[in-house]
Motif scaffolding. Sequence first.
Motif, PDB file in Angstrom:
ATOM      1  N   LEU A   1      51.097 -69.531  28.850  1.00 38.45           N
ATOM      2  CA  LEU A   1      50.652 -70.138  27.601  1.00 38.45           C
ATOM      3  C   LEU A   1      50.429 -69.079  26.528  1.00 38.45           C
ATOM      4  N   GLN A   2      49.935 -67.922  26.938  1.00 39.72           N
ATOM      5  CA  GLN A   2      49.779 -66.809  25.986  1.00 39.72           C
ATOM      6  C   GLN A   2      51.119 -66.425  25.379  1.00 39.72           C
ATOM      7  N   GLN A   3      52.140 -66.343  26.239  1.00 38.76           N
ATOM      8  CA  GLN A   3      53.463 -65.954  25.755  1.00 38.76           C
ATOM      9  C   GLN A   3      54.049 -67.042  24.860  1.00 38.76           C
ATOM     10  N   ALA A   4      53.856 -68.310  25.267  1.00 40.39           N
ATOM     11  CA  ALA A   4      54.450 -69.420  24.528  1.00 40.39           C
ATOM     12  C   ALA A   4      53.849 -69.563  23.127  1.00 40.39           C
ATOM     13  N   TYR A   5      52.557 -69.316  23.003  1.00 41.13           N
ATOM     14  CA  TYR A   5      51.874 -69.485  21.724  1.00 41.13           C
ATOM     15  C   TYR A   5      51.647 -68.162  20.997  1.00 41.13           C
ATOM     16  N   ASN A   6      51.923 -67.048  21.679  1.00 39.45           N
ATOM     17  CA  ASN A   6      51.653 -65.725  21.111  1.00 39.45           C
ATOM     18  C   ASN A   6      50.198 -65.630  20.662  1.00 39.45           C
ATOM     19  N   LYS A   7      49.329 -66.080  21.557  1.00 44.98           N
ATOM     20  CA  LYS A   7      47.900 -66.136  21.265  1.00 44.98           C
ATOM     21  C   LYS A   7      47.142 -65.954  22.580  1.00 44.98           C
ATOM     22  N   PRO A   8      46.015 -65.239  22.598  1.00 47.67           N
ATOM     23  CA  PRO A   8      45.258 -65.064  23.844  1.00 47.67           C
ATOM     24  C   PRO A   8      44.835 -66.407  24.441  1.00 47.67           C
TER      25      PRO A   8
END
Length: 495
Positions: A204-211
Amino acid sequence: MKKLILLITAIIILSCKSEIKTEPKPFDQLTSLMDNYAKESLNNGNINSIALAIYRDGKYYHNYYGAIDKGAQNLPNDSTHYEIASITKVFAGSLAAKAVLEKKIDLDDDIRIYLEGNYSNLEYENTPITIKNLLTHTIGLKQKTPKGLKNVMSKMNNGDYENSLIDYDINNLLSELKTVELNKKPGTFYNYNSVGPELVAYILQQAYNKPYKKLLEDFLNELDMNNTYLQENKTDNKPVINNYTSQGQLAYLGKNPLLGAAYGLVTTLPDLSKFMVFQLESTNPLIKESTRVLFEDDDSTLGYLWQDLGTAKEEGFFYSKTGTSSGVQSGLLLCPDSNYGQIIIINNNSEASSNDWGNLFNTVEKDLIKFPKINLKSILKSEFLKDIDQACVQFNSLNKDEKYFNTSLPSALNSLGYELLYSNRDASKAIEIFEYATQKYPKSFNLFDSLGEAYFSIGDNNKALVNYKTSLKLNPENVNAEKYISEISRIQSQK
């Protein structure tokens, strides 16, 4: 006791068609029973404190019982923080469902497209691990926890990191994943683990580029869960309720050195209840998506990290999640078709406390299923134990109005006997109830079967055999009686 007498009096007045038009308030009666059940569970002496919440048809109730620390006067309250262990997972599942709906990820994605480096080992017979496998605990690892992480978890449970940082993080896990071995085809074998949820968080971090922490905080803010946070890998975590191990010792803090998707979420009962109400009242499409069945075998049915999904004849579709740690037992159950939910958290973890928690959980659910009809057996329990004949008279008088009550007298006596036998651990009183019931209803094969079980539980095989044989005579298709007759005969032949 005064409340109980007033309640029964009000119902009797109603059943006699008095001119008084005030009807009993079923939800108030229900909450009174919840209080009684919780207090009875505490009386067994295995649980320190209980936090309980119920929801039914738009009405909500929560309460606290006992003391956080035995012998103290510290009742939990709305500000008490609980680490809810594996219930944490369903928040990661909800975020994954949201990502699927937003087309950020696909359930059939090979997880290696989100990992940097060579992970050629993360497949079995040319079948890769997918996001769906992470969400359903079907990733196929030979050892469900990599060696390094397993060692860290063992140290944490021993208190080695109580006042220091854990020397392991998500990068260590990713490195270890390059060396793990699969011995099952992904998607075919259920093996509960914490690695899958943490990898979901990483993806999910990679998909949203968010922690992931930020993604979770945004979701919690949407639900107005302002007192919910992750118990991270820190030395200055916020205070959490004291929890007690099976040895009665203070449990160590369950810090999560990874991303916080598998365990470590801390919340209050009012905050977790907001999540419960959200599941039952909101039309947000992620709810339907996150509770969609993704995997099913003979023993398990799973959605997005939810467990025990199913459809029951009476209550309809339901789903749940429990959380267990060295000092916590928690549970969340939701039934949208019947519009009810429940939460029960205790701050002990032993076999005895878990059994009491489970009995309480099941008892609460039975009453929620039947609502607005009320459990008359439970209302009259104390009367049954004092004067069974008079209690039966009261029961039959009250039970004429089927609008309010949900059971027959034979069923009530049978249920009370089992409650005394297994929950209250009072075999002699249970036998007294079953004996009375079989005399009153001599054609009930089920009551004789129950009496046989009660005698068998205390080792009186002769009386058990007599009652099982009576039960079988009344119902030649009673397989349970046949089984016990065979078992008792085997035991007696060995003497």
